[in-house]
Design an enzyme around this catalytic site. Structure first.
Site, PDB file in Angstrom:
ATOM      1  N   SER A   1       0.669  -1.147  -0.051  1.00  0.00           N
ATOM      2  CA  SER A   1      -0.093  -0.341   0.042  1.00  0.00           C
ATOM      3  C   SER A   1       0.765   1.117  -0.099  1.00  0.00           C
ATOM      4  CB  SER A   1      -0.924  -0.061   1.057  1.00  0.00           C
ATOM      5  OG  SER A   1      -1.518   1.250   1.368  1.00  0.00           O
TER       6      SER A   1
ATOM      7  N   TYR B   1      -1.739  -1.185  10.695  1.00  0.00           N
ATOM      8  CA  TYR B   1      -1.801  -1.400   9.048  1.00  0.00           C
ATOM      9  C   TYR B   1      -0.702  -0.982   8.370  1.00  0.00           C
ATOM     10  CZ  TYR B   1      -4.015  -1.338   4.376  1.00  0.00           C
ATOM     11  OH  TYR B   1      -4.192  -1.330   2.920  1.00  0.00           O
TER      12      TYR B   1
HETATM   13  P1  NAD Z   1     -11.326  -6.112   0.062  1.00  0.00           P
HETATM   14  O1  NAD Z   1     -11.892  -6.217   1.157  1.00  0.00           O
HETATM   15  O2  NAD Z   1     -11.999  -6.232  -1.129  1.00  0.00           O
HETATM   16  O3  NAD Z   1     -10.168  -7.373  -0.172  1.00  0.00           O
HETATM   17  C1  NAD Z   1      -9.336  -7.825   1.046  1.00  0.00           C
HETATM   18  C2  NAD Z   1      -9.738  -9.165   1.429  1.00  0.00           C
HETATM   19  O4  NAD Z   1      -8.866  -9.796   2.428  1.00  0.00           O
HETATM   20  C3  NAD Z   1     -11.154  -9.661   1.625  1.00  0.00           C
HETATM   21  O5  NAD Z   1     -11.764  -9.853   0.591  1.00  0.00           O
HETATM   22  C4  NAD Z   1     -10.919 -11.007   2.654  1.00  0.00           C
HETATM   23  O6  NAD Z   1     -11.090 -12.047   1.466  1.00  0.00           O
HETATM   24  C5  NAD Z   1      -9.354 -10.982   2.714  1.00  0.00           C
HETATM   25  N1  NAD Z   1      -9.227 -11.225   4.136  1.00  0.00           N
HETATM   26  C6  NAD Z   1      -9.302 -10.245   5.004  1.00  0.00           C
HETATM   27  N2  NAD Z   1      -9.133 -11.044   6.280  1.00  0.00           N
HETATM   28  C7  NAD Z   1      -8.998 -12.218   6.141  1.00  0.00           C
HETATM   29  C8  NAD Z   1      -8.752 -13.605   6.804  1.00  0.00           C
HETATM   30  N3  NAD Z   1      -8.653 -13.236   8.034  1.00  0.00           N
HETATM   31  N4  NAD Z   1      -8.876 -14.679   6.232  1.00  0.00           N
HETATM   32  C9  NAD Z   1      -9.166 -14.666   4.846  1.00  0.00           C
HETATM   33  N5  NAD Z   1      -9.156 -13.801   4.020  1.00  0.00           N
HETATM   34  C10 NAD Z   1      -9.271 -12.660   4.634  1.00  0.00           C
HETATM   35  O7  NAD Z   1     -10.221  -4.921  -0.246  1.00  0.00           O
HETATM   36  P2  NAD Z   1      -9.068  -4.532  -1.271  1.00  0.00           P
HETATM   37  O8  NAD Z   1      -9.001  -3.013  -1.110  1.00  0.00           O
HETATM   38  O9  NAD Z   1      -9.174  -5.175  -2.726  1.00  0.00           O
HETATM   39  O10 NAD Z   1      -7.965  -5.229  -0.424  1.00  0.00           O
HETATM   40  C11 NAD Z   1      -6.825  -6.133  -1.300  1.00  0.00           C
HETATM   41  C12 NAD Z   1      -5.359  -5.786  -0.912  1.00  0.00           C
HETATM   42  O11 NAD Z   1      -5.250  -4.294  -1.258  1.00  0.00           O
HETATM   43  C13 NAD Z   1      -5.386  -5.487   0.791  1.00  0.00           C
HETATM   44  O12 NAD Z   1      -3.971  -5.913   1.105  1.00  0.00           O
HETATM   45  C14 NAD Z   1      -5.200  -3.972   1.133  1.00  0.00           C
HETATM   46  O13 NAD Z   1      -4.492  -3.643   2.166  1.00  0.00           O
HETATM   47  C15 NAD Z   1      -4.619  -3.714  -0.216  1.00  0.00           C
HETATM   48  N6  NAD Z   1      -4.942  -2.139  -0.452  1.00  0.00           N
HETATM   49  C16 NAD Z   1      -6.087  -1.568  -0.706  1.00  0.00           C
HETATM   50  C17 NAD Z   1      -6.286  -0.656  -0.732  1.00  0.00           C
HETATM   51  C18 NAD Z   1      -7.627   0.472  -1.119  1.00  0.00           C
HETATM   52  O14 NAD Z   1      -7.661   1.567  -0.879  1.00  0.00           O
HETATM   53  N7  NAD Z   1      -8.586  -0.453  -1.326  1.00  0.00           N
HETATM   54  C19 NAD Z   1      -5.188   0.435  -0.734  1.00  0.00           C
HETATM   55  C20 NAD Z   1      -3.861   0.070  -0.546  1.00  0.00           C
HETATM   56  C21 NAD Z   1      -3.872  -1.537  -0.385  1.00  0.00           C
END
Ligand code: NAD
Ligand code: MG
Length: 297
Positions: A189, A202
């Site tokens: 991130s 985080y």
């Molecule tokens: P999202 O909620 O769609 O995806 C995150 C997924 O993590 C969930 O769908 C879930 O299946 C999984 N997860 C969480 N805890 C879990 C557990 N205990 N066991 C199994 N699965 C688990 O959100 P996203 O934004 O697509 O996130 C994907 C990645 O992107 C993450 O690592 C997040 O930190 C990173 N990210 C997101 C953003 C943003 O703005 N959305 C920015 C930077 C980084």
């Protein structure tokens, strides 16, 4: 005609804030979001870049992981997705979309905070896909806390387990199965570089993911395997309205990017496809920012 088939101003391609108030409990469902995130369901077009490949994606039910799952399938890969049991409805949509491409789709519901499940999910993916040559460790926990006093040991532990321990457990279990030419990708991130005051735990894990992946890349290249990081900025996913940000910030999510809007998951898909594919044959230990202009430094 798809939006991307003609030249457009990227700032205006997708929804801009303000967004409706839409809190939901963690882990959150993509299907409940308004506006609906674009994971490439209608727009992503493949061109055979991953023909015959076998991919495991954690958090592949929704958001960035779903966009990668759709893109990988349309590029010709079979895909296993890991997710929490509460996310079955989102996961079923992804499984349907992957199968519509004529590719194999494997659903792996379970909690990656458990080491035994991390190891089991890898074994299931390998046996049901008949191998593994793309590992995308993407699942993440993000729960904001305004003050240091509010960040409990339990919170800290859950975030470390989900974002860092699970990365190690899954990568450790997967690597011995991965042949020469394989690719490991992690999702960090912008928080690794520009941490928010309300995301102490985080942001720490995201910096850890960058360091871990860079170190792993140096080990794995000795086996002919590459490892790289994608570092997103604000992306319109269920992570944010399910406790990732205060409701006020969700309403204005992405407003402070250079684009005046958040990214959509599909806008990250081409980077994951590149890093997974043999076209990235000289790319290892790198961090690809998709931050909306904030940069990864
Ligand atoms: P999202 O909620 O769609 O995806 C995150 C997924 O993590 C969930 O769908 C879930 O299946 C999984 N997860 C969480 N805890 C879990 C557990 N205990 N066991 C199994 N699965 C688990 O959100 P996203 O934004 O697509 O996130 C994907 C990645 O992107 C993450 O690592 C997040 O930190 C990173 N990210 C997101 C953003 C943003 O703005 N959305 C920015 C930077 C980084
Ligand atoms: Mg989800």
């Amino acid at each position: 005609m798809s939006k991307k088939s003609s030249l457009n101003d990227p700032r205006g391609l997708y929804p801009t804030p303000p967004f409706p108030d839409q809190p939901q409990p963690a882990p959150g469902l993509a299907r409940k979001m308004n506006p609906t995130p674009d994971h490439g369901e209608q727009s992503y077009r493949g061109s055979g870049k991953l023909t015959g490949r076998k991919a495991l994606i954690t958090g592949g039910d929704s958001g960035i992981g779903r966009a990668a799952a759709i893109a990988f399938a349309r590029e010709g890969a079979d895909v296993a997705i890991a997710y929490l049991p509460d996310e079955e409805a989102d996961a079923e949509e992804v499984i349907r979309l992957v199968e519509e491409e004529g590719r194999k789709a494997i659903g792996l519901p379970g909690d990656i905070k458990e080491e035994s499940w991390c190891r089991a999910l890898v074994e299931r993916a390998v046996s049901e896909l008949g191998g593994l040559d793309i590992l995308l460790v993407n699942a993440g926990r993000q729960q904001y806390r305004e003050k240091i006093e509010e960040l409990s040991t339990d919170d800290f532990d859950k975030t470390m387990k989900t974002n860092l321990y699970a990365l190690h457990w899954i990568a450790q279990a997967a690597v011995p199965h991965m042949p020469v030419g394989s690719s490991v990708i992690t999702t960090a991130s912008i928080q690794a570089y520009q941490p928010s005051p309300i995301l102490l735990d985080y942001a720490t894990t995201k910096a850890g993911i960058v360091a871990y992946t860079k170190a792993l890349a140096k080990q794995l290249i000795e086996r002919g395997i590459r490892a790289n990081v994608v570092a997103p900025g604000p992306v319109w996913t269920a992570l944010q309205p399910s406790g990732g940000q205060p409701d006020e910030k969700v309403k204005n999510f992405g407003k402070d990017s250079d684009f005046g809007r958040p990214g959509q998951p599909v806008e990250l898909a081409p980077v994951f496809v590149l890093l997974a594919s043999q076209e990235a044959s000289f790319i290892n230990g790198e961090v690809y920012g998709v931050t909306g202009g904030k940069g990864v430094a």
